[in-house]
Design a protein around this motif. Sequence first.
Motif, PDB file in Angstrom:
ATOM      1  N   UNK A   1       0.844  -1.203   0.000  1.00  0.00           N
ATOM      2  CA  UNK A   1       0.000   0.000   0.000  1.00  0.00           C
ATOM      3  C   UNK A   1       0.879   1.253   0.000  1.00  0.00           C
ATOM      4  N   UNK A   2       1.946   1.205   0.770  1.00  0.00           N
ATOM      5  CA  UNK A   2       2.875   2.339   0.801  1.00  0.00           C
ATOM      6  C   UNK A   2       3.500   2.564  -0.574  1.00  0.00           C
ATOM      7  N   UNK A   3       3.956   1.494  -1.211  1.00  0.00           N
ATOM      8  CA  UNK A   3       4.592   1.616  -2.525  1.00  0.00           C
ATOM      9  C   UNK A   3       3.635   2.164  -3.577  1.00  0.00           C
ATOM     10  N   UNK A   4       2.385   1.681  -3.539  1.00  0.00           N
ATOM     11  CA  UNK A   4       1.418   2.064  -4.569  1.00  0.00           C
ATOM     12  C   UNK A   4       0.827   3.449  -4.342  1.00  0.00           C
ATOM     13  N   UNK A   5       0.648   3.835  -3.094  1.00  0.00           N
ATOM     14  CA  UNK A   5      -0.175   5.015  -2.816  1.00  0.00           C
ATOM     15  C   UNK A   5       0.552   6.128  -2.069  1.00  0.00           C
ATOM     16  N   UNK A   6       1.705   5.829  -1.459  1.00  0.00           N
ATOM     17  CA  UNK A   6       2.404   6.865  -0.701  1.00  0.00           C
ATOM     18  C   UNK A   6       3.733   7.260  -1.327  1.00  0.00           C
ATOM     19  N   UNK A   7       4.162   6.552  -2.346  1.00  0.00           N
ATOM     20  CA  UNK A   7       5.363   6.936  -3.088  1.00  0.00           C
ATOM     21  C   UNK A   7       4.932   7.719  -4.328  1.00  0.00           C
ATOM     22  N   UNK A   8       5.648   8.742  -4.640  1.00  0.00           N
ATOM     23  CA  UNK A   8       5.311   9.542  -5.813  1.00  0.00           C
ATOM     24  C   UNK A   8       6.554   9.709  -6.676  1.00  0.00           C
ATOM     25  N   UNK A   9       6.561   9.134  -7.909  1.00  0.00           N
ATOM     26  CA  UNK A   9       5.499   8.297  -8.499  1.00  0.00           C
ATOM     27  C   UNK A   9       5.399   6.942  -7.785  1.00  0.00           C
ATOM     28  N   UNK A  10       4.285   6.249  -8.069  1.00  0.00           N
ATOM     29  CA  UNK A  10       4.054   4.947  -7.453  1.00  0.00           C
ATOM     30  C   UNK A  10       5.082   3.916  -7.938  1.00  0.00           C
ATOM     31  N   UNK A  11       5.333   2.911  -7.104  1.00  0.00           N
ATOM     32  CA  UNK A  11       6.264   1.829  -7.446  1.00  0.00           C
ATOM     33  C   UNK A  11       5.495   0.514  -7.479  1.00  0.00           C
ATOM     34  N   UNK A  12       5.638  -0.203  -8.588  1.00  0.00           N
ATOM     35  CA  UNK A  12       5.046  -1.540  -8.708  1.00  0.00           C
ATOM     36  C   UNK A  12       6.166  -2.556  -8.542  1.00  0.00           C
ATOM     37  N   UNK A  13       5.953  -3.539  -7.695  1.00  0.00           N
ATOM     38  CA  UNK A  13       7.011  -4.508  -7.416  1.00  0.00           C
ATOM     39  C   UNK A  13       7.184  -5.502  -8.560  1.00  0.00           C
ATOM     40  N   UNK A  14       6.076  -6.073  -9.052  1.00  0.00           N
ATOM     41  CA  UNK A  14       6.022  -6.994 -10.192  1.00  0.00           C
ATOM     42  C   UNK A  14       6.518  -8.416  -9.896  1.00  0.00           C
ATOM     43  N   UNK A  15       6.987  -8.690  -8.681  1.00  0.00           N
ATOM     44  CA  UNK A  15       7.430 -10.057  -8.384  1.00  0.00           C
ATOM     45  C   UNK A  15       7.137 -10.395  -6.925  1.00  0.00           C
ATOM     46  N   UNK A  16       5.907 -10.129  -6.506  1.00  0.00           N
ATOM     47  CA  UNK A  16       5.503 -10.487  -5.145  1.00  0.00           C
ATOM     48  C   UNK A  16       5.320 -12.003  -5.081  1.00  0.00           C
ATOM     49  N   UNK A  17       6.098 -12.655  -4.241  1.00  0.00           N
ATOM     50  CA  UNK A  17       6.009 -14.103  -4.055  1.00  0.00           C
ATOM     51  C   UNK A  17       6.626 -14.426  -2.705  1.00  0.00           C
ATOM     52  N   UNK A  18       6.420 -15.637  -2.248  1.00  0.00           N
ATOM     53  CA  UNK A  18       6.917 -16.002  -0.918  1.00  0.00           C
ATOM     54  C   UNK A  18       8.440 -15.967  -0.838  1.00  0.00           C
ATOM     55  N   UNK A  19       9.123 -16.180  -1.966  1.00  0.00           N
ATOM     56  CA  UNK A  19      10.581 -16.144  -1.925  1.00  0.00           C
ATOM     57  C   UNK A  19      11.103 -14.718  -1.781  1.00  0.00           C
TER      58      UNK A  19
END
Length: 822
Positions: free
Chosen positions: A656-674
């Motif tokens: 939520x912080x990355x998407x909505x509180x960073x300007x510009x927003x940051x998308x991780x693109x590799x969210x996984x358990x590892x």
Amino acid sequence: MRLLSGLSLANNQLNGAIPTCLGKLLNLHYLYLDRNYISGSISTSFGQLSDLRHLFLYFNNISGSIPHELGNLYHLKELYLNNNYLTGSIPETLVNLKNLTDLTLYENQLNGSIPREIGNLTSLIWLELQLNNLTGPIPASLGQLKSLLHISLYSNQLSGPIPQELGNLTSLSTLHLAFNKLNGSIPSSFGNLQALEQLSLQNNKLSGSIPPELGNLKLVEIEMTNNRFSGSLPDEICNGRKLEKLLVGYNKLTGRIPKSLYNCSSLIRVRFDGNQISGDFSESFGVYPYLNYINLNDNKVYGGISDNWSKCRNLTTIQMGGNRIQGSIPDSMGNMIQLVVLNLSSNDLVGDIPKEFGMLTRIEKLILSNNRLSGIVPQELGSLAELLIVDISMNKLNGSIPSSMGQCSKHFFLNLSNNGFARKIPVQLGGLIQLSVLDLSHNELTGTLPKSKVFMNLSIEALQGNKDLCGNVSGLKQCASESREPTRKRKLVLVISLPLLGALLLGVLMGMFTFYCHISKSLPLTQLVNRHKHGTNFFSVSTFNGRETYKEILNQTEEFNEAYCIGMGGCGSVYKVKLSSGNTVAVKRLHSSSEVINHNDFLNEITALTRIRHRNIVKLLGYWGSLADILSHETAQTLDWMKRVNIIKGVAYGLSYMHHDCSPAIIHRDISSKNILLDSEYEACVSDFGTSKILNPNSSHWSNIAGTFGYLAPELSYMMKVTEKCDVYSFGVLVLEIIKGEHPGDIISSLASTSTEEVEFTDLVDHRLPVPIPEIKEVLTSILILAIKCINSNPEIRPTMHQVSNNIAGIICDVYKSDNAV
């Protein structure tokens, strides 16, 4: 084969369709194909088996409609088609089966109405149509089936009144009509059902009074929760002395507690909650040797708490909140060592919290809020190792907060607000790493906040209204000792910032070293830096002695031995290193096989990390291991349900912080358990930003596919446009994995296309852990429902991570505010 009279292939591993040639076995008397993996539809040729007596096809994967030709099987006695995927309506032709004794069609997807002439099945003994989508009224003709013992019609969409004619079924022992849309009142003719033992009517729209004639029956189970019944319960409701379940919660009942309950020693489970029932609490209830659950929440019961309750040796749950109960809490309640839940909130209780409560070694939920309790909190409460939830807010308690409460390591919810607690907050509370909710507001606490993660992100609302608290919380005054010691403050800044900066610089060195290996072992480091000076100015961050540090890293990791590897990403492997300086850092070593791609990915990671400051985004200060590693080994049992909820919450907050509180927003693109690392306190941190994308509002978001198979959003297969909703999908998969203990695999596709009401909780949880208590199960269920929304195939329908994180916070808080456990 044509002379074959019976065929039993039950309980095997058979699959595929039912052969139509079976319809030629005209001498068959029984056909048992149940408990297999048979698919396809029921052949119409079965209508030719005129001598068939028993047809068992239950627990398969059979689909399609029920052939109306089955109505030709005039000798049929038992028809079991339950637990399949049958659709369509119940054929009217089935009413021709005059010899039919058992008709079980439950847990399919049948719709339409129950055949009006079902009363023609004059031999019927057992009728089960529950868990379908049947609509319309309950046919009055059912009242003609005098041999019926069992009727189950629950969990459909049946409507209209309950027919008076059902009162003619004098042999009936079980009547389950729950979870429908039935209205009207309970027929007075039910007083004729002298054999009735189980009456289940909950979750309908039934109203009116409960017929006093029910007091003449010898009922064992009465379930009427969540209706609109009014008036009083019949005084004679337990005259038969067999009543075990009395569940009438959430109606509009008034009057007194039935007199017959005092001696109703057979009781096991009782729910009166959410009504306006009155009566003297101390005189209305006796001793119940089998009772394990009672809920009287939100009624008008008055009087004191009798010592009789301590004699109920099997009682595990007492819910008595929101009444007018007076007097003190008896010391004898401390003898109820089997007690798990005790809720006495919102009454008029006075006096002390008994120190004998320290003997309640199994208690998990203790709610005494909104009374007039006084005195100190007994130190003995600190010995309650299983305690999860404590709410003693809004009383007149004083003295210090017991330091022993810091020993309750499983504390998940702790509310001490609106009392008179004084002096300092015990530092031991800082060790309660499982806490999701802590409220110390409106007391007389003083001094400095303990320095721990528990207090790091507390809101001012949880601390406001105290006498003289200070600490590093927004809205709270700073401690004078901190403002007078700028040197210490600078040291604190260095302690926090240097490890992160060091990790970044070490990561840079690894990137440079990999490239260095490809060019020349003798090429100076400065030349490597210059070689990339036109691509980015990143490599001019610092002039630290990289060669010496690199030698130390080689030495500490035994030349990057796999034993020190704590995670792998698309850009490289991450190693845990303890430097001679005392700092523990994470070092990323770039893969050497794809230098250009990984080099760019690595720059993405460094750029992203330098923009982010959040407790749930990787700080590279030393980690126990990746979530994937822990879940895949026996160590997964150390991740109990509370830790897993906290991990989910932490990842949600980070995204939520990355998407909505960073300007510009940051998308991780590799969210996984590892890529989720856990520190020594099981705090989750999102790592591996090698594939991350910083969204430029003035440019296109089209990109190459990046991420881990099994977590990728489906839209990336046909449109390579990266949005925040890609992370939301991956997060949903991750949540399912955390709760299930393994990657959900093919379950994802079925969940994405299934209504949340059809999800089986037991299929989605990690069976290596104990069954969660009701409160935790409620949290897990709500989070699972949220995860299913996250994996919706339509990205527009998925929630945002801001909504997700807010929902999770609300789920955790709401379950503790609710005292209405089922």
